[in-house]
Design a protein around this motif. Structure first.
Motif, mmCIF file in Angstrom:
data_model
loop_
_atom_site.group_PDB
_atom_site.id
_atom_site.type_symbol
_atom_site.label_atom_id
_atom_site.label_comp_id
_atom_site.label_asym_id
_atom_site.label_seq_id
_atom_site.Cartn_x
_atom_site.Cartn_y
_atom_site.Cartn_z
ATOM 1 N N TYR A 186 48.631 40.890 33.505
ATOM 2 C CA TYR A 186 47.409 41.240 32.783
ATOM 3 C C TYR A 186 46.194 41.008 33.684
ATOM 4 O O TYR A 186 46.141 40.017 34.411
ATOM 5 C CB TYR A 186 47.253 40.374 31.524
ATOM 6 N N PRO A 187 45.208 41.894 33.616
ATOM 7 C CA PRO A 187 43.984 41.673 34.398
ATOM 8 C C PRO A 187 43.129 40.589 33.764
ATOM 9 O O PRO A 187 43.312 40.244 32.588
ATOM 10 C CB PRO A 187 43.280 43.029 34.337
ATOM 11 N N PHE A 188 42.219 40.045 34.542
ATOM 12 C CA PHE A 188 41.209 39.137 34.009
ATOM 13 C C PHE A 188 39.973 39.955 33.649
ATOM 14 O O PHE A 188 39.620 40.911 34.350
ATOM 15 C CB PHE A 188 40.841 38.057 35.038
ATOM 16 N N HIS A 189 39.323 39.582 32.553
ATOM 17 C CA HIS A 189 38.124 40.264 32.090
ATOM 18 C C HIS A 189 36.976 39.269 31.951
ATOM 19 O O HIS A 189 37.190 38.050 31.951
ATOM 20 C CB HIS A 189 38.370 40.942 30.738
ATOM 21 N N ILE A 190 35.805 39.794 31.801
ATOM 22 C CA ILE A 190 34.619 38.996 31.480
ATOM 23 C C ILE A 190 34.291 39.224 30.007
ATOM 24 O O ILE A 190 34.261 40.371 29.533
ATOM 25 C CB ILE A 190 33.406 39.418 32.346
ATOM 26 N N ILE A 191 34.092 38.138 29.276
ATOM 27 C CA ILE A 191 33.658 38.285 27.880
ATOM 28 C C ILE A 191 32.234 37.735 27.742
ATOM 29 O O ILE A 191 31.891 36.721 28.351
ATOM 30 C CB ILE A 191 34.599 37.578 26.887
ATOM 31 N N VAL A 192 31.440 38.453 26.964
ATOM 32 C CA VAL A 192 30.048 38.064 26.726
ATOM 33 C C VAL A 192 29.738 38.244 25.250
ATOM 34 O O VAL A 192 30.472 38.932 24.519
ATOM 35 C CB VAL A 192 29.066 38.913 27.575
ATOM 36 N N GLN B 289 30.832 44.386 38.283
ATOM 37 C CA GLN B 289 31.236 43.757 39.533
ATOM 38 C C GLN B 289 31.019 42.254 39.408
ATOM 39 O O GLN B 289 29.989 41.816 38.898
ATOM 40 C CB GLN B 289 30.400 44.299 40.703
ATOM 41 N N PHE B 290 31.984 41.470 39.873
ATOM 42 C CA PHE B 290 31.851 40.021 39.717
ATOM 43 C C PHE B 290 30.626 39.492 40.462
ATOM 44 O O PHE B 290 29.978 38.548 39.996
ATOM 45 C CB PHE B 290 33.110 39.301 40.207
ATOM 46 N N SER B 291 30.298 40.106 41.578
ATOM 47 C CA SER B 291 29.129 39.651 42.343
ATOM 48 C C SER B 291 27.830 39.810 41.558
ATOM 49 O O SER B 291 26.842 39.124 41.831
ATOM 50 C CB SER B 291 29.033 40.408 43.668
ATOM 51 N N ASP B 292 27.812 40.719 40.565
ATOM 52 C CA ASP B 292 26.623 40.913 39.737
ATOM 53 C C ASP B 292 26.424 39.779 38.729
ATOM 54 O O ASP B 292 25.397 39.737 38.030
ATOM 55 C CB ASP B 292 26.702 42.247 38.983
ATOM 56 N N ILE C 120 38.348 34.720 42.836
ATOM 57 C CA ILE C 120 37.421 35.845 42.737
ATOM 58 C C ILE C 120 35.999 35.436 43.142
ATOM 59 O O ILE C 120 35.240 36.246 43.679
ATOM 60 C CB ILE C 120 37.439 36.476 41.324
ATOM 61 N N CYS C 121 35.646 34.177 42.928
ATOM 62 C CA CYS C 121 34.340 33.686 43.401
ATOM 63 C C CYS C 121 34.283 33.741 44.926
ATOM 64 O O CYS C 121 33.259 34.114 45.504
ATOM 65 C CB CYS C 121 34.103 32.259 42.926
ATOM 66 N N ARG C 122 35.403 33.362 45.546
ATOM 67 C CA ARG C 122 35.465 33.389 47.007
ATOM 68 C C ARG C 122 35.374 34.828 47.527
ATOM 69 O O ARG C 122 34.667 35.110 48.493
ATOM 70 C CB ARG C 122 36.763 32.726 47.466
ATOM 71 N N LEU C 123 36.061 35.746 46.852
ATOM 72 C CA LEU C 123 36.028 37.147 47.268
ATOM 73 C C LEU C 123 34.641 37.760 47.083
ATOM 74 O O LEU C 123 34.211 38.612 47.871
ATOM 75 C CB LEU C 123 37.060 37.957 46.466
ATOM 76 N N ALA C 124 33.940 37.323 46.033
ATOM 77 C CA ALA C 124 32.608 37.880 45.746
ATOM 78 C C ALA C 124 31.498 37.115 46.464
ATOM 79 O O ALA C 124 30.324 37.490 46.375
ATOM 80 C CB ALA C 124 32.354 37.857 44.236
ATOM 81 N N HIS C 125 31.853 36.014 47.133
ATOM 82 C CA HIS C 125 30.894 35.205 47.895
ATOM 83 C C HIS C 125 29.774 34.658 47.003
ATOM 84 O O HIS C 125 28.597 34.741 47.338
ATOM 85 C CB HIS C 125 30.279 36.026 49.041
#
Length: 299
Positions: free
Chosen positions: A164-170, A183-186, A208-213
């Motif tokens: 399963y993918p990871f998602h962002i919930i707001v 985009q996670f960097s956003d 993913i934090c590391r990938l998005a710097h």
């Protein structure tokens, strides 16, 4: 060779003191000495160098190497004892992580009931990391495990059956609520509310934090997914959850991640590779994997 001799040997490697080991096992010091002499004579090797002047002993290199094998032997014997004792109860010690238990396992339960397996399960609920260690120690017979990448473990038989993918919930009131993906960097500067260290989410989030710097701002962690969702619904922050844990009934906006490189939530069934499955365990193994295949086909 006596098993007790091996137990004396391992404790002597650790403590390097005959008297201490003798006291621990409630035997005389000569008992420990004779046990070590038997082992050294059997292998024609010296495992310890005795310094009688300073009342010290030193483990030789070959003794250190032998200790590695003895640890494995004693660990496997302990697991065997657990398995034999537990087999008498006709129960299956089954590990179930919280998210998998709450969101994946319930639809599977009717099938397990029809197969006559539900009443045989002795369920332990814990994070996947803890369940993995319990499985390796022989404290579980089988476990459903989540991981941030395909699970590779030499001592286990592992079958991955879902991803399963990871998602962002707001919150629905959040400024990102109208978006379908992000985009996670956003998300730099956003306040995150996350599952705690017992969850695979922490490893995936770091990745993913590391990938998005970006260096994330985490304001709260908890092992209760419902608390996370409620806090996000109140617009106190956003969260990073596997799609498995997100349902249409949540009062939330669900955003897919647009990043080309991102972790996934891998779902696997695992048992020790040297375990001979009983008929009930074999049935459980097949039932779980068959259900996973059907879900994958439906998706």
């Amino acid at each position: 060779m006596k098993i007790r001799d091996l137990e004396y040997f391992i404790e002597l490697v650790k403590d390097k003191n005959f008297s201490v080991v003798a006291d621990r096992f409630h035997v005389s010091q000569p008992t420990i000495t004779m046990a070590i002499n038997r082992l050294e004579e059997e292998y024609g090797a010296t495992f310890f160098i005795r310094d009688h002047v300073h009342h010290q002993i030193k483990v030789t290199k070959i003794g250190q190497q032998y200790a590695q094998h003895v640890k494995t032997i004693l660990r496997e014997l302990a697991i065997a004892r657990q398995e034999i004792e537990h087999a008498k109860l006709n129960k299956i010690r089954f590990g179930l992580p919280p998210i998998i238990g709450n969101y994946y396992f319930p639809p599977l339960s009717p099938q397990l009931l029809r197969e006559g397996l539900i009443d045989k399960l002795e369920v332990t609920e814990a994070g996947s990391k803890n369940l993995l260690q319990m499985l390796l120690r022989g404290e579980l017979d089988m476990a459903l495990l989540g991981s941030a990448s395909s699970l590779q473990q030499p001592e286990l038989l592992v079958k991955e059956f879902a991803c399963y993918p990871f998602h962002i919930i707001v919150s629905r009131h959040h400024r990102l609520a109208q978006k379908k993906e992000v985009q996670f960097s956003d998300l730099k500067g956003q306040s995150f509310i996350l599952p705690d260290a017992d969850f695979i989410h922490q490893q995936a989030f770091r990745q993913i934090c590391r990938l998005a710097h970006i260096r994330p701002k985490v304001i709260y962690r908890t092992n209760d997914i419902h608390i996370i969702k409620n806090m996000v619904a109140e617009n106190l922050g956003i969260s990073f959850l596997t799609e498995l844990a997100i349902t249409p009934n949540d009062r939330l906006a669900d955003l897919a991640l647009a990043d080309l490189r991102q972790p996934s939530f891998h779902l696997s069934l695992a048992t020790r590779d040297n375990e001979i499955l009983s008929p009930a365990k074999e049935k459980l193994w097949k039932t779980v994997l068959n259900y996973g295949a059907k879900v994958k086909e439906h998706d």
